[in-house]
Write an enzyme that holds these catalytic residues in place. Structure first.
Site, PDB file in Angstrom:
ATOM      1  N   CYS A  90       0.709  -1.195  -0.071  1.00  0.00           N
ATOM      2  CA  CYS A  90      -0.243  -0.158   0.087  1.00  0.00           C
ATOM      3  C   CYS A  90       0.574   1.134   0.386  1.00  0.00           C
ATOM      4  O   CYS A  90       1.692   1.014   0.810  1.00  0.00           O
ATOM      5  CB  CYS A  90      -0.897   0.055   1.339  1.00  0.00           C
ATOM      6  SG  CYS A  90      -1.902   1.186   1.613  1.00  0.00           S
ATOM      7  N   HIS A 132      -8.822  -3.890  -2.094  1.00  0.00           N
ATOM      8  CA  HIS A 132      -7.868  -2.958  -1.869  1.00  0.00           C
ATOM      9  C   HIS A 132      -8.070  -1.684  -1.460  1.00  0.00           C
ATOM     10  O   HIS A 132      -8.105  -1.760  -0.538  1.00  0.00           O
ATOM     11  CB  HIS A 132      -6.554  -3.272  -2.068  1.00  0.00           C
ATOM     12  CG  HIS A 132      -5.285  -2.459  -1.240  1.00  0.00           C
ATOM     13  ND1 HIS A 132      -4.243  -2.831  -0.977  1.00  0.00           N
ATOM     14  CD2 HIS A 132      -5.029  -0.787  -1.291  1.00  0.00           C
ATOM     15  CE1 HIS A 132      -3.753  -1.895   0.090  1.00  0.00           C
ATOM     16  NE2 HIS A 132      -4.400  -0.736  -0.415  1.00  0.00           N
ATOM     17  N   GLU A 133      -8.941  -1.594  -2.636  1.00  0.00           N
ATOM     18  CA  GLU A 133      -9.209   0.595  -2.609  1.00  0.00           C
ATOM     19  C   GLU A 133     -10.213   0.864  -2.003  1.00  0.00           C
ATOM     20  O   GLU A 133     -10.932   1.453  -1.342  1.00  0.00           O
ATOM     21  CB  GLU A 133      -8.847   1.175  -4.302  1.00  0.00           C
ATOM     22  CG  GLU A 133      -7.756   0.623  -5.016  1.00  0.00           C
ATOM     23  CD  GLU A 133      -6.757   1.348  -3.877  1.00  0.00           C
ATOM     24  OE1 GLU A 133      -6.850   2.256  -2.942  1.00  0.00           O
ATOM     25  OE2 GLU A 133      -5.085   1.179  -4.041  1.00  0.00           O
ATOM     26  N   HIS A 136     -10.280   0.521   1.820  1.00  0.00           N
ATOM     27  CA  HIS A 136     -10.103   2.182   2.248  1.00  0.00           C
ATOM     28  C   HIS A 136     -10.900   3.226   2.457  1.00  0.00           C
ATOM     29  O   HIS A 136     -10.999   4.008   3.123  1.00  0.00           O
ATOM     30  CB  HIS A 136      -9.186   3.068   1.253  1.00  0.00           C
ATOM     31  CG  HIS A 136      -7.609   2.324   1.446  1.00  0.00           C
ATOM     32  ND1 HIS A 136      -6.400   2.575   2.336  1.00  0.00           N
ATOM     33  CD2 HIS A 136      -6.683   1.913   0.754  1.00  0.00           C
ATOM     34  CE1 HIS A 136      -5.276   2.259   1.938  1.00  0.00           C
ATOM     35  NE2 HIS A 136      -5.154   1.615   1.116  1.00  0.00           N
TER      36      HIS A 136
HETATM   37 CO    CO Z   1      -3.479   1.149   0.291  1.00  0.00          CO
END
Ligand code: CO
Length: 158
Positions: A90, A132-133, A136
């Site tokens: 990340c 993953h995004e 967030h």
């Molecule tokens: Co990230």
């Protein structure tokens, strides 16, 4: 376009749930353009708005394939299938990588910068990047899902 600073792990902004985008205006377009420039310079495959200090449901993914840069506004995973386990990092956690299990295939429903709804499929690395995004946007960092972190001798140099 302008570069934005990437927020690093430890900043509480990365733990917050982002609000939906309601206005598809020039401010959103500028955010997306700036995020694209910031991602490119950082050599990453994805970036979420909270990583540049904006608590809105906006992220971008570019795994370097023919599809190019994908802009996702208010994204949701509407389908996922299978599993994959692999190394993940990340831009908010420089030089740290860990093994994370993710779906092998996902379908994401999102809006573009004009507010138009679309769906997009991703598999392997793209599915991993979408997950993953979108994590967030819910205040989740990959390290919360990691099976184990990689040791320095397991990390390949580019
Ligand atoms: Co990230």
């Amino acid at each position: 376009m302008a570069l934005r600073d990437i927020v690093k792990e430890g900043d509480r902004i990365l733990t917050k749930k982002c609000r939906p985008v309601e206005k598809f205006d020039q401010k959103l377009a500028t955010l997306l353009d700036d995020m694209a420039e910031t991602l490119k310079l950082a050599n990453g495959v994805g970036l979420a708005a909270p990583q540049v200090g904006i608590l809105r449901r906006v992220c971008i993914v570019d795994i370097g394939d023919e599809e190019g840069l994908i802009e996702l506004v208010n994204p949701e995973i509407i389908e996922s299938e299978g599993t994959q386990s692999g190394a993940e990092g990340c831009l908010s956690c420089p030089n740290e990588y860990g093994i994370v299990e993710r779906p092998m295939n996902v379908t994401v429903k999102a809006q573009n910068r004009n507010g138009e709804v679309f769906t997009i499929k991703g598999k392997e690395l793209k599915a991993r990047a979408f997950c993953h995004e979108i994590d967030h946007l819910n205040g989740i960092i990959f390290k919360q899902k990691v099976e184990r972190m990689l040791r320095p001798d397991e990390i390949e140099d580019d």
